[in-house]
Design a protein around this motif. Structure first.
Motif, mmCIF file in Angstrom:
data_model
loop_
_atom_site.group_PDB
_atom_site.id
_atom_site.type_symbol
_atom_site.label_atom_id
_atom_site.label_comp_id
_atom_site.label_asym_id
_atom_site.label_seq_id
_atom_site.Cartn_x
_atom_site.Cartn_y
_atom_site.Cartn_z
ATOM 1 N N GLY A 73 0.793 -1.228 0.000
ATOM 2 C CA GLY A 73 0.000 0.000 0.000
ATOM 3 C C GLY A 73 0.824 1.275 0.000
ATOM 4 O O GLY A 73 0.273 2.358 0.250
ATOM 5 N N ALA A 74 2.112 1.181 -0.260
ATOM 6 C CA ALA A 74 2.980 2.365 -0.284
ATOM 7 C C ALA A 74 3.987 2.214 -1.416
ATOM 8 O O ALA A 74 3.862 1.314 -2.262
ATOM 9 C CB ALA A 74 3.676 2.532 1.066
ATOM 10 N N LEU A 75 5.003 3.081 -1.432
ATOM 11 C CA LEU A 75 6.008 3.078 -2.503
ATOM 12 C C LEU A 75 7.419 3.027 -1.922
ATOM 13 O O LEU A 75 7.778 3.846 -1.064
ATOM 14 C CB LEU A 75 5.881 4.341 -3.364
ATOM 15 N N ALA A 76 8.209 2.081 -2.410
ATOM 16 C CA ALA A 76 9.658 2.079 -2.110
ATOM 17 C C ALA A 76 10.311 2.888 -3.219
ATOM 18 O O ALA A 76 10.281 2.490 -4.388
ATOM 19 C CB ALA A 76 10.184 0.651 -2.097
ATOM 20 N N ASN A 77 10.870 4.033 -2.865
ATOM 21 C CA ASN A 77 11.269 4.998 -3.904
ATOM 22 C C ASN A 77 12.632 5.620 -3.632
ATOM 23 O O ASN A 77 13.243 5.374 -2.590
ATOM 24 C CB ASN A 77 10.212 6.094 -3.999
ATOM 25 N N SER A 78 13.061 6.460 -4.595
ATOM 26 C CA SER A 78 14.350 7.171 -4.480
ATOM 27 C C SER A 78 14.137 8.682 -4.443
ATOM 28 O O SER A 78 15.015 9.462 -4.829
ATOM 29 C CB SER A 78 15.256 6.808 -5.663
ATOM 30 N N ARG A 79 12.980 9.114 -3.958
ATOM 31 C CA ARG A 79 12.646 10.541 -3.920
ATOM 32 C C ARG A 79 13.669 11.346 -3.105
ATOM 33 O O ARG A 79 14.002 12.477 -3.428
ATOM 34 C CB ARG A 79 11.248 10.703 -3.320
ATOM 35 N N VAL A 80 14.156 10.740 -2.047
ATOM 36 C CA VAL A 80 15.063 11.440 -1.142
ATOM 37 C C VAL A 80 16.328 11.917 -1.842
ATOM 38 O O VAL A 80 16.918 12.943 -1.467
ATOM 39 C CB VAL A 80 15.421 10.518 0.045
ATOM 40 N N VAL A 81 16.756 11.198 -2.879
ATOM 41 C CA VAL A 81 18.019 11.562 -3.545
ATOM 42 C C VAL A 81 17.935 12.977 -4.119
ATOM 43 O O VAL A 81 18.842 13.799 -3.932
ATOM 44 C CB VAL A 81 18.365 10.549 -4.654
ATOM 45 N N GLY A 82 16.852 13.287 -4.801
ATOM 46 C CA GLY A 82 16.707 14.608 -5.428
ATOM 47 C C GLY A 82 16.719 15.739 -4.421
ATOM 48 O O GLY A 82 17.448 16.729 -4.582
ATOM 49 N N VAL A 83 15.914 15.616 -3.336
ATOM 50 C CA VAL A 83 15.796 16.731 -2.402
ATOM 51 C C VAL A 83 17.045 16.881 -1.526
ATOM 52 O O VAL A 83 17.466 17.997 -1.220
ATOM 53 C CB VAL A 83 14.526 16.577 -1.534
ATOM 54 N N VAL A 84 17.623 15.760 -1.096
ATOM 55 C CA VAL A 84 18.820 15.843 -0.258
ATOM 56 C C VAL A 84 20.000 16.414 -1.051
ATOM 57 O O VAL A 84 20.727 17.293 -0.567
ATOM 58 C CB VAL A 84 19.174 14.464 0.330
ATOM 59 N N VAL A 85 20.187 15.913 -2.277
ATOM 60 C CA VAL A 85 21.277 16.431 -3.103
ATOM 61 C C VAL A 85 21.027 17.903 -3.432
ATOM 62 O O VAL A 85 21.966 18.710 -3.467
ATOM 63 C CB VAL A 85 21.431 15.600 -4.386
ATOM 64 N N GLY A 86 19.783 18.287 -3.652
ATOM 65 C CA GLY A 86 19.445 19.692 -3.890
ATOM 66 C C GLY A 86 19.896 20.569 -2.740
ATOM 67 O O GLY A 86 20.438 21.662 -2.941
ATOM 68 N N ALA A 87 19.681 20.084 -1.497
ATOM 69 C CA ALA A 87 20.110 20.839 -0.320
ATOM 70 C C ALA A 87 21.633 20.893 -0.205
ATOM 71 O O ALA A 87 22.207 21.931 0.139
ATOM 72 C CB ALA A 87 19.511 20.215 0.942
ATOM 73 N N LEU A 88 22.290 19.769 -0.499
ATOM 74 C CA LEU A 88 23.745 19.714 -0.377
ATOM 75 C C LEU A 88 24.437 20.578 -1.426
ATOM 76 O O LEU A 88 25.427 21.253 -1.140
ATOM 77 C CB LEU A 88 24.235 18.268 -0.512
ATOM 78 N N ILE A 89 23.897 20.550 -2.641
ATOM 79 C CA ILE A 89 24.534 21.251 -3.748
ATOM 80 C C ILE A 89 24.094 22.701 -3.831
ATOM 81 O O ILE A 89 24.914 23.609 -3.941
ATOM 82 C CB ILE A 89 24.235 20.547 -5.087
ATOM 83 N N GLY A 90 22.794 22.937 -3.789
ATOM 84 C CA GLY A 90 22.265 24.281 -4.022
ATOM 85 C C GLY A 90 22.039 25.108 -2.785
ATOM 86 O O GLY A 90 21.717 26.296 -2.888
ATOM 87 N N GLY A 91 22.167 24.512 -1.605
ATOM 88 C CA GLY A 91 21.962 25.270 -0.385
ATOM 89 C C GLY A 91 20.554 25.096 0.171
ATOM 90 O O GLY A 91 19.695 24.436 -0.426
ATOM 91 N N PRO A 92 20.269 25.701 1.324
ATOM 92 C CA PRO A 92 18.976 25.525 2.006
ATOM 93 C C PRO A 92 17.769 25.904 1.160
ATOM 94 O O PRO A 92 16.765 25.201 1.162
ATOM 95 C CB PRO A 92 19.115 26.447 3.228
ATOM 96 N N VAL A 93 17.848 27.030 0.449
ATOM 97 C CA VAL A 93 16.694 27.495 -0.337
ATOM 98 C C VAL A 93 16.326 26.469 -1.401
ATOM 99 O O VAL A 93 15.151 26.107 -1.560
ATOM 100 C CB VAL A 93 16.998 28.860 -0.991
ATOM 101 N N VAL A 94 17.327 25.987 -2.130
ATOM 102 C CA VAL A 94 17.080 25.009 -3.194
ATOM 103 C C VAL A 94 16.581 23.694 -2.599
ATOM 104 O O VAL A 94 15.591 23.115 -3.066
ATOM 105 C CB VAL A 94 18.366 24.777 -4.019
ATOM 106 N N GLY A 95 17.271 23.197 -1.561
ATOM 107 C CA GLY A 95 16.903 21.910 -0.976
ATOM 108 C C GLY A 95 15.516 21.910 -0.380
ATOM 109 O O GLY A 95 14.707 21.005 -0.644
ATOM 110 N N ILE A 96 15.225 22.916 0.433
ATOM 111 C CA ILE A 96 13.909 22.964 1.091
ATOM 112 C C ILE A 96 12.808 23.231 0.069
ATOM 113 O O ILE A 96 11.716 22.654 0.147
ATOM 114 C CB ILE A 96 13.915 24.039 2.198
ATOM 115 N N GLY A 97 13.103 24.081 -0.923
ATOM 116 C CA GLY A 97 12.116 24.330 -1.979
ATOM 117 C C GLY A 97 11.779 23.058 -2.734
ATOM 118 O O GLY A 97 10.603 22.748 -2.979
ATOM 119 N N ALA A 98 12.827 22.300 -3.117
ATOM 120 C CA ALA A 98 12.607 21.027 -3.811
ATOM 121 C C ALA A 98 11.892 20.039 -2.901
ATOM 122 O O ALA A 98 11.015 19.270 -3.356
ATOM 123 C CB ALA A 98 13.943 20.450 -4.285
ATOM 124 N N GLY A 99 12.240 20.041 -1.591
ATOM 125 C CA GLY A 99 11.584 19.130 -0.637
ATOM 126 C C GLY A 99 10.095 19.404 -0.506
ATOM 127 O O GLY A 99 9.285 18.480 -0.438
#
Length: 558
Positions: free
Chosen positions: A65-91
């Motif tokens: 009834g749920a999804l095993a996914n890789s969503r976390v990769v995009g938002v975490v890397v966004g925060a690491l690479i682009g900074g808080p604004v990019v990461g939290i915005g993408a999250g």
């Protein structure tokens, strides 16, 4: 089932890694690594990383009834690479998307996505991008995915279903997504190092060019020197054309466009005029921005960097390419580095020229000081001798003429010690005729020293100073000693007298060049001292004691 889940997540990660590799080659990504993106670029990065997160959701595996996914990769890397604004915005975007899909973990997964982005952003702010490593990425991945599992257990209901889900997907998602984040971080780190290597290479190339151009630009910037410098850059840098200008005209143009960008003609391109007026670098990405009035011009992009001298814009350096947007960070860094080095070289050339002019002016002042006083005294002596000793008067006139002939001819030239001593002896012949037995001169000259080169009018002012301000005020007269010898590959010179000496305060004024030029007091010493310091880095050493005399020492290196 567990192995299938690992395999499926690995496939998802491979797609995301491929995207990340392509993304790392873009300029916006490299700027993000240095946290130098503007607002619009940050919005674009939010869109990119939230899209990676959403893609991770859609490629997830449906389970319990749920999804095993890789969503976390995009938002975490966004925060690491682009900074808080990019990461939290993408999250927020990726989390809201997950919430709208529904399911009993919708709220928990949506909230967890935002929480993971915030955690990564907070942790990344504690460390420099240069500290990023695969271990760092792995730790962040484990922490954030573990946080997601805890949020699912805390919020999703019924708890038994949440527990079954976490038991099934927890290990595969923590391991594979952490590996994906680690790989992404490695790619980002390699991109940053590649940028730094390119910058270091350009800096090395700029220094190499600057080293070669130093003797050229030491003569100043004109059409001749500009052509040499432009050709050197063109031969060593992969650009279509190189140009140098002053504030009004083209001084050199090498490469494409030289048929109409003619040397000596007024500056043609609007971009160059804007850079000169603003005193700032101008980047032209297409032909229109360059602003060349010639419709057949093949130059399509350029970087124009102003050159400075004495704090003001004095010209420009231009690098051209024959394709639009052909000027990248490599060309920009190189142009800025070269312009900075050239500006320094031109500034030094101006200062050196000023120093030469000052030195010449001081030498002229020294000659002007010698001539009137000495001529007046010499003529008075000769007039007194005309009736009593005509032959001696005749010889003195010959010596006087010889003295002034050498004084006028020598200017700022270098002479041998032998020639300088001949000049001094002509002077001393006149002075000894005036003072008689009250003036004694002793020479201790090493034969090896006589051919040594030294600036003209170096010893004569010192000898004159010893007589005029040391021996002359002393009623009983005195002795001047001239000693010259070679030691440690340098000419050593000592001029000493047993005259009245120099007061300590007066000696300090001579060093600081505060002499009373109207009376010539200290002017000769100050000028000789300054000339020696300018030419050799060290000047006169003056030792004096009132009532006992003065000793002046200096050295002329080979």
């Amino acid at each position: 089932m567990l192995l299938q889940l690992f395999f499926k997540l690995a496939q998802n990660i491979s797609v995301i890694v491929t995207i990340s590799f392509l993304l790392s080659k873009t300029r916006i990504f490299k700027k993000a690594m240095k946290l130098k993106n503007n607002l619009w670029e940050k919005l674009l990065l939010i869109s990119v990383f939230s899209a990676i997160g959403i893609m991770g959701t859609y490629t997830g595996v449906s389970i319990k009834g749920a999804l095993a996914n890789s969503r976390v990769v995009g938002v975490v890397v966004g925060a690491l690479i682009g900074g808080p604004v990019v990461g939290i915005g993408a999250g927020i975007i990726a989390g809201l998307h997950r919430y709208l899909i529904g399911g009993f973990t919708a709220a928990a997964c949506g909230l967890a996505t935002v929480a993971e982005a915030c955690t990564a952003a907070w942790y990344a702010r504690k460390r420099s991008s240069k500290d990023f490593s695969w271990k760092f990425g792995l730790i962040i991945g484990v922490l954030t995915e573990t946080l997601q599992m805890l949020i699912i257990l805390a919020i999703a209901r019924p708890f038994s279903a949440a527990w079954d889900l976490v038991s099934a997907i927890g290990l595969p998602m923590i391991v594979m997504n952490s590996v994906g984040i680690a790989i992404f971080v490695v790619i980002a780190r390699n991109s940053l190092e590649e940028e730094e290597r390119a910058g270091a290479l350009q800096a090395q190339k700029a220094l190499e060019i600057a080293k070669i151009t130093l003797p050229i630009l030491s003569k100043g910037l004109d059409e001749y020197t500009a052509k040499q410098v432009a050709q050197l850059i063109y031969d060593r840098v992969e650009v279509e054309a190189v140009a140098l200008t002053n504030k009004e005209v083209i001084l050199a143009h090498v490469g494409n466009g030289c048929s109409h960008h003619l040397v000596g003609t007024p500056i043609m391109t609007e971009a160059t005029k804007e850079a000169l007026n603003a005193g700032e670098m101008k980047l032209a990405l297409d032909k229109e921005q360059i602003g060349c009035p010639n419709k057949d011009c093949t130059l399509r992009s350029a970087v124009i960097v102003p050159l400075f001298s004495r704090g003001a814009v004095s010209g420009s350096l231009k690098l051209y390419q024959d394709r639009e947007r052909g000027i990248g960070s490599v060309e920009i860094q190189l142009a800025q580095g070269l312009a900075g080095l050239f500006s320094t070289q031109l500034e030094l050339a101006v200062l050196e020229e000023q120093a030469k002019l000052i030195s010449k002016a001081e030498l002229k002042a020294l000659q002007a000081q010698i001539n009137p006083h000495f001529l007046f005294n010499a003529l008075n002596t000769i007039v007194a001798l005309v009736r009593t000793d005509g032959e001696k008067a005749r010889k003195l006139l010959i010596q006087l003429g010889e003295f002034f002939r050498k004084n006028i001819q020598r200017g700022d030239k270098f002479v041998t010690l032998r020639q300088e001593l001949e000049h001094i002896r002509a002077y001393l012949t006149i002075e000894q005729a005036r003072f008689g037995d009250n003036l004694k001169v002793v020479e201790n000259i090493q034969a090896e020293a006589e051919d040594w080169q030294l600036p003209a009018l170096t010893l004569q002012p010192l000898v004159e100073n010893a007589i005029k301000h040391g021996i002359y005020p002393k009623i009983e007269g005195g002795t001047v000693d001239i000693s010259c010898w070679v030691e440690d590959n340098a000419l050593r010179v000592v001029i000493s007298d047993d005259g009245v000496g120099i007061e300590a305060e007066r000696l300090e004024e001579i060093y600081q060049k505060k002499g009373n030029s109207s009376q010539g007091m200290g002017l000769g010493l100050s000028n000789v001292n300054d000339r020696l310091k300018y030419l050799y880095g060290s000047g006169l050493l003056i030792e004096s004691e009132q009532g006992k005399g003065t000793r002046i020492l200096f050295s002329i290196p080979s």
